[in-house]
Design an enzyme around this catalytic site. Structure first.
Site, PDB file in Angstrom:
ATOM      1  N   ALA A 109       0.767  -1.253   0.000  1.00 33.52           N
ATOM      2  CA  ALA A 109       0.000   0.000   0.000  1.00 33.52           C
ATOM      3  C   ALA A 109       0.797   1.302   0.000  1.00 33.52           C
ATOM      4  O   ALA A 109       0.246   2.350  -0.316  1.00 33.52           O
ATOM      5  CB  ALA A 109      -0.950  -0.006   1.182  1.00 33.52           C
ATOM      6  N   GLY A 112       0.489   5.116  -0.462  1.00 30.95           N
ATOM      7  CA  GLY A 112      -0.912   5.257  -0.074  1.00 30.95           C
ATOM      8  C   GLY A 112      -1.834   5.855  -1.119  1.00 30.95           C
ATOM      9  O   GLY A 112      -2.981   6.165  -0.792  1.00 30.95           O
ATOM     10  N   ARG A 137       8.502   2.871   4.896  1.00 28.06           N
ATOM     11  CA  ARG A 137       7.435   3.221   3.932  1.00 28.06           C
ATOM     12  C   ARG A 137       6.044   3.121   4.586  1.00 28.06           C
ATOM     13  O   ARG A 137       5.129   3.864   4.236  1.00 28.06           O
ATOM     14  CB  ARG A 137       7.511   2.327   2.693  1.00 28.06           C
ATOM     15  CG  ARG A 137       8.679   2.709   1.768  1.00 28.06           C
ATOM     16  CD  ARG A 137       8.781   1.782   0.577  1.00 28.06           C
ATOM     17  NE  ARG A 137       7.666   1.841  -0.347  1.00 28.06           N
ATOM     18  CZ  ARG A 137       7.501   2.756  -1.296  1.00 28.06           C
ATOM     19  NH1 ARG A 137       8.402   3.697  -1.454  1.00 28.06           N
ATOM     20  NH2 ARG A 137       6.452   2.728  -2.091  1.00 28.06           N
ATOM     21  N   CYS A 230       3.072  -0.920 -12.523  1.00 29.00           N
ATOM     22  CA  CYS A 230       3.362   0.244 -13.364  1.00 29.00           C
ATOM     23  C   CYS A 230       4.503  -0.145 -14.316  1.00 29.00           C
ATOM     24  O   CYS A 230       5.453   0.612 -14.501  1.00 29.00           O
ATOM     25  CB  CYS A 230       3.696   1.474 -12.531  1.00 29.00           C
ATOM     26  SG  CYS A 230       5.120   1.267 -11.471  1.00 29.00           S
TER      27      CYS A 230
HETATM   28  N1  SAM Z   1      -0.073   0.975  -3.930  1.00 29.56           N
HETATM   29  C1  SAM Z   1       0.905   2.006  -3.668  1.00 29.56           C
HETATM   30  C2  SAM Z   1       0.305   3.343  -3.990  1.00 29.56           C
HETATM   31  O1  SAM Z   1      -0.660   3.428  -4.771  1.00 29.56           O
HETATM   32  O2  SAM Z   1       0.768   4.363  -3.429  1.00 29.56           O
HETATM   33  C3  SAM Z   1       2.186   1.739  -4.421  1.00 29.56           C
HETATM   34  C4  SAM Z   1       2.766   0.381  -4.125  1.00 29.56           C
HETATM   35  S1  SAM Z   1       4.348   0.091  -4.827  1.00 29.56           S
HETATM   36  C5  SAM Z   1       3.970  -0.142  -6.476  1.00 29.56           C
HETATM   37  C6  SAM Z   1       4.691  -1.510  -4.263  1.00 29.56           C
HETATM   38  C7  SAM Z   1       4.947  -1.650  -2.783  1.00 29.56           C
HETATM   39  O3  SAM Z   1       5.241  -3.029  -2.517  1.00 29.56           O
HETATM   40  C8  SAM Z   1       6.138  -0.874  -2.266  1.00 29.56           C
HETATM   41  O4  SAM Z   1       5.741   0.019  -1.249  1.00 29.56           O
HETATM   42  C9  SAM Z   1       7.105  -1.924  -1.721  1.00 29.56           C
HETATM   43  O5  SAM Z   1       7.762  -1.550  -0.528  1.00 29.56           O
HETATM   44  C10 SAM Z   1       6.184  -3.104  -1.469  1.00 29.56           C
HETATM   45  N2  SAM Z   1       6.904  -4.409  -1.513  1.00 29.56           N
HETATM   46  C11 SAM Z   1       8.202  -4.646  -1.825  1.00 29.56           C
HETATM   47  N3  SAM Z   1       8.483  -5.949  -1.691  1.00 29.56           N
HETATM   48  C12 SAM Z   1       7.368  -6.570  -1.281  1.00 29.56           C
HETATM   49  C13 SAM Z   1       7.045  -7.912  -0.967  1.00 29.56           C
HETATM   50  N4  SAM Z   1       7.921  -8.891  -1.049  1.00 29.56           N
HETATM   51  N5  SAM Z   1       5.792  -8.156  -0.549  1.00 29.56           N
HETATM   52  C14 SAM Z   1       4.882  -7.177  -0.444  1.00 29.56           C
HETATM   53  N6  SAM Z   1       5.132  -5.893  -0.760  1.00 29.56           N
HETATM   54  C15 SAM Z   1       6.357  -5.580  -1.165  1.00 29.56           C
END
Ligand code: SAM
Length: 424
Positions: A109, A112, A137, A230
């Protein structure tokens, strides 16, 4: 123009029908957009107040393109009236087809953008679990949930495996906005190009596969799972979903779409909408056993009676902190960063309101001191300001009726209670 990775260019040449158009899109600056926070203000009212000229984003009714820079530094931003979000990223949440009252999980998330968008669709009804694996984060996520005045969110910091263990077939809707190779971020993130490699694409695909497995377990039968990235690589997008469907026969694909930067005004996004048709009946988590400390509750009630037009309900204490919990808050072993509304602290036998509470209120809900823009900036800098001699006690500092935080008025001076970390 940015220098794109050679392997990426080769791959897109073979995959993209209009490769020249795709390449040309990198000559344009990244599109800028905001999402009006309809938890605090209607789109119509925001248009009347807006210092920016707004052009609608086709796929999100509260989304608007803006040309101006410095969108994160305005008084309206501090008041949580909008969220700065990449426009194509706004296309995903409407696909969850949310209704008020639902239980929703946002598995990845932070910071956010999509969680606060989900909160808008829930309209304060139901419960939103916003999870982020990375602790620093998750704090940023928690801050954004606070700024936007979301009352029914639980922000957790956990691994997808822990979420799956805690919540078997519990959620009506699940979003996996997966960590990805970020090919749609080449313009916006300066590290996205140097960090890109074919090996990283493969590593991301494997990680996404594991996250999706966990997410699938948390979804109730009949629910929707929306997966998004993305990035443009098929390995992380279409093929990821093909593989998921091979191993999860209980799901069907409702639709998928890829927004490409030469076709839409945005940096690009992919999403797939999946429906869970079958599965076992999971055990529903039990309600959290909550503590009700009579002394603390009495102090809050007295304060609320003197200072709030409508007091918050479902009040519980954890240590010296009082919360208004979302209805049906389940028991969990996860690390909780934020839960419902943090009302305030019980200290020296008194109740002191928190900034989170301020951000859930407006000028119709508490005693306030309305300030002009110059005083609002002074307040956001952490300075005191003058007020009427007869003002006494906790006051909500508002600009155009929207809360910026608390002050404590005494003898014609409003003492600043904006948390230090939020001062500009
Ligand atoms: N949904 C968010 C938004 O709209 O602001 C953006 C999310 S970003 C694309 C992906 C997120 O997944 C990051 O914050 C990252 O820290 C987290 N992430 C990284 N490795 C992960 C893992 N193994 N399992 C779950 N989440 C992970």
């Amino acid at each position: 123009m940015i220098e794109l990775p050679a392997d990426f260019i080769e791959r897109m040449k073979s995959e993209c029908a209009d490769f020249d158009g795709f390449l040309k899109s990198y000559e344009r600056p990244a599109a800028r957009a905001i999402r009006v926070n309809t938890l605090k203000i209607s789109v119509e009212d925001f248009k009347k107040l807006s210092p920016f000229s707004l052009q609608p984003v086709a796929w999100e009714k509260s989304g608007f393109y803006v040309e101006q820079e410095g969108l994160g530094k305005t008084v309206f931003h501090a008041a949580g009236l909008y969220y700065v979000q990449e426009p194509s990223a706004m296309s995903v949440v409407p696909e969850l087809e949310l209704s008020a009252g639902e239980r929703v999980l946002d598995m990845c998330a932070a910071p956010g953008g999509k969680s606060t968008q989900i909160a808008q669709y829930l309209c304060g009804d139901g419960i939103l679990f916003s999870n982020e694996i990375d602790y620093p984060r998750s704090k940023i996520l928690s801050g954004n949930v606070e700024r936007l005045g979301v009352k029914n969110a639980v922000v957790t910091c956990g691994k997808p495996e822990e979420i799956a263990q805690n919540f078997s077939e519990y959620f009506d809707n699940v979003l996996v906005d997966a960590p990805c190779s970020g090919e749609g971020m080449f313009k916006k993130e300066k590290n996205a190009v140097p960090e890109w490699s074919a090996e990283n694409v493969k590593m991301c695909a494997e990680r996404q596969n594991r996250i999706l497995d966990c997410a699938a377990k948390t979804l109730a039968v009949g629910g929707r799972l929306v997966y998004s990235t993305c990035t443009f690589s098929r390995e992380e997008d279409e093929r990821q979903i093909e593989n998921f469907l091979k191993t999860h026969k209980e799901f069907t694909l409702v639709k998928q779409d890829k927004l490409l930067p030469h076709i839409v005004r945005g940096e690009g996004h992919y999403f797939a909408v999946l429906q869970k048709n079958d599965g076992g009946r999971g055990e529903k988590p039990l309600l959290t056993p909550c503590v009700k400390d009579k002394k603390q509750l009495a102090a809050y009630s007295q304060w609320a009676e003197e200072n709030l037009k409508t007091p918050f309900e479902n009040v519980h204490s954890v240590g010296q902190t009082l919360y208004s919990l979302p209805d049906g808050m389940p028991r969990t072993t996860l690390q909780i960063m934020r839960c419902g509304v943090r009302l305030g602290e019980f200290t020296s036998n008194r109740f002191e309101p928190s900034h989170s509470l301020a951000m859930c209120l407006n000028n119709t809900q508490a005693c306030c001191i309305e300030v002009d823009e110059a005083t609002a900036v002074q307040y956001l800098k952490g300075l005191t300001f003058g007020c009427a001699e007869n003002e006494k006690g906790w006051r909500l500092v508002t600009h155009n009726g929207f809360a910026l935080g608390w002050c404590k008025a005494v003898g014609g001076v409003a003492k600043n209670h904006l948390p230090k970390g939020l001062r500009i």
